[in-house]
Motif scaffolding. Structure first.
Motif, mmCIF file in Angstrom:
data_model
loop_
_atom_site.group_PDB
_atom_site.id
_atom_site.type_symbol
_atom_site.label_atom_id
_atom_site.label_comp_id
_atom_site.label_asym_id
_atom_site.label_seq_id
_atom_site.Cartn_x
_atom_site.Cartn_y
_atom_site.Cartn_z
ATOM 1 N N CYS A 1 0.848 -1.187 0.000
ATOM 2 C CA CYS A 1 0.000 0.000 0.000
ATOM 3 C C CYS A 1 0.889 1.244 0.000
ATOM 4 N N VAL A 2 0.424 2.284 -0.689
ATOM 5 C CA VAL A 2 1.125 3.570 -0.724
ATOM 6 C C VAL A 2 0.217 4.628 -0.102
ATOM 7 N N ALA A 3 0.730 5.302 0.913
ATOM 8 C CA ALA A 3 0.013 6.402 1.553
ATOM 9 C C ALA A 3 0.660 7.712 1.133
ATOM 10 N N GLU A 4 -0.148 8.678 0.709
ATOM 11 C CA GLU A 4 0.408 9.926 0.203
ATOM 12 C C GLU A 4 -0.524 11.086 0.511
ATOM 13 N N ASN A 5 0.069 12.245 0.616
ATOM 14 C CA ASN A 5 -0.697 13.490 0.711
ATOM 15 C C ASN A 5 0.052 14.556 -0.070
ATOM 16 N N ALA A 6 -0.221 15.805 0.212
ATOM 17 C CA ALA A 6 0.353 16.878 -0.594
ATOM 18 C C ALA A 6 1.853 17.051 -0.411
ATOM 19 N N VAL A 7 2.409 16.501 0.659
ATOM 20 C CA VAL A 7 3.827 16.769 0.944
ATOM 21 C C VAL A 7 4.699 15.519 0.966
ATOM 22 N N SER A 8 4.134 14.341 1.069
ATOM 23 C CA SER A 8 4.981 13.150 1.161
ATOM 24 C C SER A 8 4.229 11.916 0.677
ATOM 25 N N SER A 9 4.977 10.866 0.459
ATOM 26 C CA SER A 9 4.436 9.585 0.008
ATOM 27 C C SER A 9 5.331 8.469 0.524
ATOM 28 N N LEU A 10 4.731 7.440 1.151
ATOM 29 C CA LEU A 10 5.494 6.325 1.714
ATOM 30 C C LEU A 10 4.798 5.000 1.393
ATOM 31 N N GLU A 11 5.621 3.949 1.300
ATOM 32 C CA GLU A 11 5.108 2.607 1.035
ATOM 33 C C GLU A 11 5.014 1.803 2.330
ATOM 34 N N SER A 12 4.078 0.867 2.353
ATOM 35 C CA SER A 12 3.950 -0.028 3.494
ATOM 36 C C SER A 12 4.871 -1.233 3.301
#
Length: 340
Positions: free
Chosen positions: A197-208
């Protein structure tokens, strides 16, 4: 013909939103997916204009286009993870129609996005970066529900972050934009698969972390599979597999097992009679055992007869030689007697 072209284009390039509403001084992040089998290495761009033929390219994935908005617009091609467009420090005159495009010979692949920038409140919204997303099942794995083909839902979530969007991937292919992944017999077909899963918003993005799924027995219903999530109980379905294999084994296959058991019991019974050199059963087997297509007793009788005949011939031969020797000794004596 035009309708067919629109449908084809929408399948080759899709974005998560058709309209974006933001405030002055804010920013937004647009997530798109495209046909990676055909356009993985093509140039992607972000342009502005009411028409796709006349829109002005603001920025592209190769960072070659330079405009006054270049420093506020960014296009990131994450290949199989998707295409991302980010615009920061929005101004009131940024409202309008924009296009996400893929460079293609003769006709680019394009999809439109409407951006509305409002004055809003004089409040500065600060986006909090996302933390590394975690994965956990919504139902307990202690009872191993997947061993009996039951569905399991896995959720992706972050402990920190604002305006988070979640996207599930299956081996670098986008599945859907949601925090939940539903696994069931119809969804797991291969021997083994990896999800994340990839979680992202306006400033960052990270993978699970990786969610591993191993299919032991594929089926549309009643399948057997094992899921492995970091921090969750580790289990297998070995006993379930053995039970299923025994239940589905045809009846003729069980006959050797019974024969083996009987043979083993017979071996133990014969071992108890170790005080007898050869019991009655062994004698019957010995004399009834075929030898070169004939019974053993018949072969033994022939050997004894042959040996007896051979010994008889040897004795007769020796006796005959002894008689000849005696006869030779007597003849000279008779001749001498006659001469005198």
């Amino acid at each position: 013909m035009e309708a067919e072209g629109v449908v084809k284009t929408s399948l080759q390039l899709q974005c998560d939103r058709k309209q974006i509403t933001a405030h002055v001084g804010g920013d937004f992040l647009l997530t798109c997916s495209y046909d990676t089998s055909r356009y993985l290495y093509s140039k992607k761009y972000w342009c502005r204009g009411n028409s796709r033929e006349t829109c002005e390219i603001l920025v592209d994935s190769e960072r070659r286009t330079q405009t006054k908005s270049t420093h506020r617009s960014h296009v990131k091609d994450a290949r199989r993870r998707g295409l991302f467009v980010k615009v920061t420090h929005l101004q009131s005159d940024d409202s309008g129609v924009y296009w996400v495009g893929i460079d293609k010979i003769y006709a680019d692949i394009m999809t439109s996005v409407k951006v509305v920038v409002t004055e809003g409140k004089n409040i500065t919204f600060v986006s909090v970066p996302v933390s590394k997303p975690s994965l956990w099942p919504l139902s307990s794995l202690i009872n191993r529900p997947t061993c009996w083909g039951q569905p399991v839902t896995v959720r992706c979530g972050c402990a920190r972050g604002t305006g988070i969007r979640y996207t599930w991937y299956h081996e670098q292919t986008v599945l859907h934009h949601s925090s939940d992944l539903k696994l069931h017999c119809g969804a797991v077909k291969r021997d083994s698969s990896d999800y994340y899963c990839v979680a992202e918003n306006a400033v960052s993005s990270l993978e699970s972390g990786v969610l591993s799924v191993q299919v032991l027995m594929p089926a549309d219903s009643g399948c057997i599979y094992v899921i492995n999530i970091q921090g969750q109980p580790v289990y297998d379905c070995a006993d379930r597999m053995s039970t299923t294999t025994t239940a589905t084994t045809p009846s003729p296959t069980t006959t050797p097992s019974l024969t083996t058991c009987q043979a083993t019991m017979k071996t133990h019974t014969d071992t108890r009679n170790y005080s007898f050199p050869i019991n009655q059963t062994d004698q019957e087997q010995l004399f009834s055992r075929p030898w070169m297509g004939m019974p053993f007793w018949y072969t033994l009788l022939r050997c004894i007869s042959f040996a007896s005949l051979l010994m008889f011939l040897i004795i007769v031969l020796r006796c005959t030689k002894a008689r000849h020797k005696r006869a030779k000794r007597k003849r000279p004596v008779r001749f001498r007697h006659l001469a005198q």
